[in-house]
Write a protein that holds these residues in place. Structure first.
Motif, PDB file in Angstrom:
ATOM      1  N   LEU A   1      -4.121 -10.450   0.485  1.00  0.00           N
ATOM      2  CA  LEU A   1      -4.843 -11.586   0.745  1.00  0.00           C
ATOM      3  C   LEU A   1      -4.082 -12.803   0.261  1.00  0.00           C
ATOM      4  CD1 LEU A   1      -8.209 -10.310  -0.349  1.00  0.00           C
ATOM      5  CD2 LEU A   1      -7.579 -10.893   1.790  1.00  0.00           C
ATOM      6  N   GLY A   2      -3.196 -12.547  -0.956  1.00  0.00           N
ATOM      7  CA  GLY A   2      -2.501 -13.697  -1.421  1.00  0.00           C
ATOM      8  C   GLY A   2      -1.529 -14.208  -0.373  1.00  0.00           C
ATOM      9  N   ALA A   3      -0.869 -13.310   0.223  1.00  0.00           N
ATOM     10  CA  ALA A   3       0.041 -13.851   1.479  1.00  0.00           C
ATOM     11  C   ALA A   3      -0.776 -14.220   2.591  1.00  0.00           C
ATOM     12  CB  ALA A   3       0.781 -12.228   2.061  1.00  0.00           C
ATOM     13  N   LEU A   4      -1.802 -14.064   2.965  1.00  0.00           N
ATOM     14  CA  LEU A   4      -2.580 -14.533   3.965  1.00  0.00           C
ATOM     15  C   LEU A   4      -2.838 -15.898   3.671  1.00  0.00           C
ATOM     16  CD1 LEU A   4      -4.036 -14.466   6.695  1.00  0.00           C
ATOM     17  CD2 LEU A   4      -6.066 -13.374   5.514  1.00  0.00           C
ATOM     18  N   ALA A   5      -3.690 -16.163   2.388  1.00  0.00           N
ATOM     19  CA  ALA A   5      -4.053 -17.620   2.255  1.00  0.00           C
ATOM     20  C   ALA A   5      -2.799 -18.491   1.945  1.00  0.00           C
ATOM     21  CB  ALA A   5      -4.783 -17.519   0.857  1.00  0.00           C
ATOM     22  N   GLY A   6      -1.535 -17.995   1.388  1.00  0.00           N
ATOM     23  CA  GLY A   6      -0.416 -18.767   1.365  1.00  0.00           C
ATOM     24  C   GLY A   6       0.069 -19.153   2.550  1.00  0.00           C
TER      25      GLY A   6
ATOM     26  N   ILE B   1      -4.427 -16.085  -6.333  1.00  0.00           N
ATOM     27  CA  ILE B   1      -5.344 -15.126  -5.609  1.00  0.00           C
ATOM     28  C   ILE B   1      -5.098 -13.727  -5.795  1.00  0.00           C
ATOM     29  CG2 ILE B   1      -6.084 -14.598  -3.205  1.00  0.00           C
ATOM     30  CD1 ILE B   1      -6.101 -17.497  -2.707  1.00  0.00           C
ATOM     31  N   ALA B   2      -3.697 -13.450  -5.713  1.00  0.00           N
ATOM     32  CA  ALA B   2      -3.187 -12.061  -5.771  1.00  0.00           C
ATOM     33  C   ALA B   2      -3.612 -11.512  -7.187  1.00  0.00           C
ATOM     34  CB  ALA B   2      -1.755 -11.997  -5.335  1.00  0.00           C
ATOM     35  N   ASP B   3      -3.333 -12.555  -8.116  1.00  0.00           N
ATOM     36  CA  ASP B   3      -3.596 -11.894  -9.476  1.00  0.00           C
ATOM     37  C   ASP B   3      -5.043 -11.677  -9.890  1.00  0.00           C
ATOM     38  OD1 ASP B   3      -2.932 -11.686 -12.350  1.00  0.00           O
ATOM     39  OD2 ASP B   3      -3.476 -13.757 -12.623  1.00  0.00           O
ATOM     40  N   GLN B   4      -5.891 -12.555  -9.341  1.00  0.00           N
ATOM     41  CA  GLN B   4      -7.400 -12.460  -9.448  1.00  0.00           C
ATOM     42  C   GLN B   4      -7.897 -11.095  -8.922  1.00  0.00           C
ATOM     43  OE1 GLN B   4      -9.224 -14.388 -11.290  1.00  0.00           O
ATOM     44  NE2 GLN B   4     -11.115 -13.226 -10.720  1.00  0.00           N
ATOM     45  N   ILE B   5      -7.269 -10.656  -7.697  1.00  0.00           N
ATOM     46  CA  ILE B   5      -7.735  -9.516  -6.919  1.00  0.00           C
ATOM     47  C   ILE B   5      -7.011  -8.172  -7.650  1.00  0.00           C
ATOM     48  CG2 ILE B   5      -7.838  -8.261  -4.914  1.00  0.00           C
ATOM     49  CD1 ILE B   5      -8.045 -11.014  -3.587  1.00  0.00           C
ATOM     50  N   SER B   6      -5.899  -8.258  -8.043  1.00  0.00           N
ATOM     51  CA  SER B   6      -5.175  -7.100  -8.842  1.00  0.00           C
ATOM     52  C   SER B   6      -5.402  -7.220 -10.181  1.00  0.00           C
ATOM     53  CB  SER B   6      -3.695  -7.389  -8.255  1.00  0.00           C
ATOM     54  OG  SER B   6      -3.042  -6.548  -9.431  1.00  0.00           O
ATOM     55  N   THR B   7      -5.394  -6.060 -10.896  1.00  0.00           N
ATOM     56  CA  THR B   7      -5.653  -5.903 -12.388  1.00  0.00           C
ATOM     57  C   THR B   7      -4.175  -5.423 -12.862  1.00  0.00           C
ATOM     58  OG1 THR B   7      -6.456  -3.662 -11.939  1.00  0.00           O
ATOM     59  CG2 THR B   7      -7.936  -5.249 -12.184  1.00  0.00           C
TER      60      THR B   7
ATOM     61  N   TYR C   1       0.794  -1.024  -0.139  1.00  0.00           N
ATOM     62  CA  TYR C   1      -0.041   0.126   0.034  1.00  0.00           C
ATOM     63  C   TYR C   1       0.787   1.136   0.055  1.00  0.00           C
ATOM     64  CZ  TYR C   1      -3.562   3.527   1.541  1.00  0.00           C
ATOM     65  OH  TYR C   1      -4.317   4.626   1.242  1.00  0.00           O
ATOM     66  N   LEU C   2       1.903   1.167   0.770  1.00  0.00           N
ATOM     67  CA  LEU C   2       2.852   2.313   0.894  1.00  0.00           C
ATOM     68  C   LEU C   2       3.439   2.604  -0.722  1.00  0.00           C
ATOM     69  CD1 LEU C   2       4.484   2.151   4.103  1.00  0.00           C
ATOM     70  CD2 LEU C   2       2.811   3.742   3.573  1.00  0.00           C
ATOM     71  N   LEU C   3       3.927   1.527  -1.232  1.00  0.00           N
ATOM     72  CA  LEU C   3       4.582   1.590  -2.609  1.00  0.00           C
ATOM     73  C   LEU C   3       3.464   1.880  -3.535  1.00  0.00           C
ATOM     74  CD1 LEU C   3       6.794  -1.584  -2.275  1.00  0.00           C
ATOM     75  CD2 LEU C   3       7.473   0.875  -2.212  1.00  0.00           C
ATOM     76  N   VAL C   4       2.565   1.375  -3.844  1.00  0.00           N
ATOM     77  CA  VAL C   4       1.491   1.868  -4.936  1.00  0.00           C
ATOM     78  C   VAL C   4       0.177   2.421  -4.580  1.00  0.00           C
ATOM     79  CG1 VAL C   4       2.584   0.199  -6.457  1.00  0.00           C
ATOM     80  CG2 VAL C   4       0.803  -0.580  -4.979  1.00  0.00           C
ATOM     81  N   GLY C   5      -0.236   2.388  -3.187  1.00  0.00           N
ATOM     82  CA  GLY C   5      -1.372   2.981  -3.005  1.00  0.00           C
ATOM     83  C   GLY C   5      -2.295   1.976  -3.260  1.00  0.00           C
ATOM     84  N   THR C   6      -3.513   2.461  -3.810  1.00  0.00           N
ATOM     85  CA  THR C   6      -4.732   1.451  -4.099  1.00  0.00           C
ATOM     86  C   THR C   6      -4.718   1.252  -5.684  1.00  0.00           C
ATOM     87  OG1 THR C   6      -6.186   3.459  -4.481  1.00  0.00           O
ATOM     88  CG2 THR C   6      -6.209   2.447  -2.261  1.00  0.00           C
ATOM     89  N   GLU C   7      -3.592   1.674  -6.388  1.00  0.00           N
ATOM     90  CA  GLU C   7      -3.406   1.306  -7.660  1.00  0.00           C
ATOM     91  C   GLU C   7      -3.598  -0.120  -7.979  1.00  0.00           C
ATOM     92  OE1 GLU C   7       0.218   1.310 -10.949  1.00  0.00           O
ATOM     93  OE2 GLU C   7      -0.011   3.153  -9.190  1.00  0.00           O
ATOM     94  N   SER C   8      -4.450  -0.478  -8.924  1.00  0.00           N
ATOM     95  CA  SER C   8      -4.831  -1.807  -9.344  1.00  0.00           C
ATOM     96  C   SER C   8      -5.122  -2.860  -8.308  1.00  0.00           C
ATOM     97  CB  SER C   8      -3.316  -2.272 -10.354  1.00  0.00           C
ATOM     98  OG  SER C   8      -3.273  -1.283 -11.376  1.00  0.00           O
ATOM     99  N   GLY C   9      -5.369  -2.428  -7.286  1.00  0.00           N
ATOM    100  CA  GLY C   9      -5.736  -3.402  -6.308  1.00  0.00           C
ATOM    101  C   GLY C   9      -4.535  -4.455  -5.589  1.00  0.00           C
ATOM    102  N   VAL C  10      -3.203  -3.891  -6.084  1.00  0.00           N
ATOM    103  CA  VAL C  10      -2.068  -4.689  -5.748  1.00  0.00           C
ATOM    104  C   VAL C  10      -2.095  -5.211  -4.317  1.00  0.00           C
ATOM    105  CG1 VAL C  10       0.651  -4.667  -5.767  1.00  0.00           C
ATOM    106  CG2 VAL C  10      -0.917  -4.100  -7.971  1.00  0.00           C
ATOM    107  N   ALA C  11      -2.179  -4.047  -3.428  1.00  0.00           N
ATOM    108  CA  ALA C  11      -1.932  -4.146  -2.175  1.00  0.00           C
ATOM    109  C   ALA C  11      -2.759  -5.082  -1.429  1.00  0.00           C
ATOM    110  CB  ALA C  11      -2.311  -2.704  -1.356  1.00  0.00           C
ATOM    111  N   THR C  12      -4.197  -5.023  -2.036  1.00  0.00           N
ATOM    112  CA  THR C  12      -5.076  -5.987  -1.556  1.00  0.00           C
ATOM    113  C   THR C  12      -5.021  -7.335  -1.918  1.00  0.00           C
ATOM    114  OG1 THR C  12      -6.840  -4.129  -1.650  1.00  0.00           O
ATOM    115  CG2 THR C  12      -7.807  -6.503  -1.343  1.00  0.00           C
TER     116      THR C  12
END
Length: 172
Positions: free
Chosen positions: A68-73, A125-131, A53-64
């Motif tokens: 979530l990918g880190a949590l699931a994995g 999971i990260a890829d699905q959430i992020s654009t 989030y600090l690196l890219v903010g809300t851009e493309s859903g990368v942070a989310t």
């Protein structure tokens, strides 16, 4: 975190005190797993989200996506490493070899092996959430999510069953 919640107790023999109590051994494994998963969420998934989030903010859903990918994995890894902590006294060494050889080398370089990689499932999971165009995976989300669930539940159940076979005579 998975090996850390049970491995030291098995190594130094203090697991005997826990196993001597009238607590179901699968419940012990489940509780240890919940502790590992909670620590993982607090000290791995949240910081991953915050850093991205600090690196890219809300851009493309990368942070989310990364959070979530880190949590699931991470939860799946915690379950696998909990099982390793119950199966062997060298769980950390086995885990490092697994991470380096399977996840780092085979899972990244051999396309067919990606279907059997926790890292690739989490990345899905990260890829699905992020654009973001910079994050792509070969593993379909329809395979990754059930695989994460089966591996997580299966290894925690296996760890509980393995704890049932521990004897209190000091053999383990």
């Amino acid at each position: 975190m998975g090996t850390g919640v049970i491995g030291p107790e098995v190594d130094d023999g203090t697991i005997v005190h826990l196993l001597a109590k009238p607590i179901s051994r699968p419940v012990i494994a489940q509780t240890k797993f919940l502790v590992a998963a909670s620590l993982l969420a607090a000290f791995a998934a949240v910081p991953t989200f915050l850093a991205s989030y600090l690196l890219v903010g809300t851009e493309s859903g990368v942070a989310t996506g990364f959070g979530l990918g880190a949590l699931a994995g991470g939860i799946a890894y915690a379950a696998v490493f909990l099982l390793l902590g119950v199966l062997t006294k060298h769980a950390v060494a086995v885990g490092i070899v697994y991470a380096l050889v399977w996840e780092g080398l085979v899972g990244s370089l051999v396309p067919g092996a990606r279907q059997f990689s926790i890292q690739q499932w989490a990345k899905s999971i990260a890829d699905q959430i992020s654009t973001s165009a910079f994050l792509e995976t070969d593993v379909a989300l329809s395979f990754a999510v059930p695989a994460l669930i089966v591996v997580t539940v299966g290894t925690v159940v296996w760890a509980g069953q393995r704890l049932r076979s521990f004897s209190l005579t000091g053999d383990e």
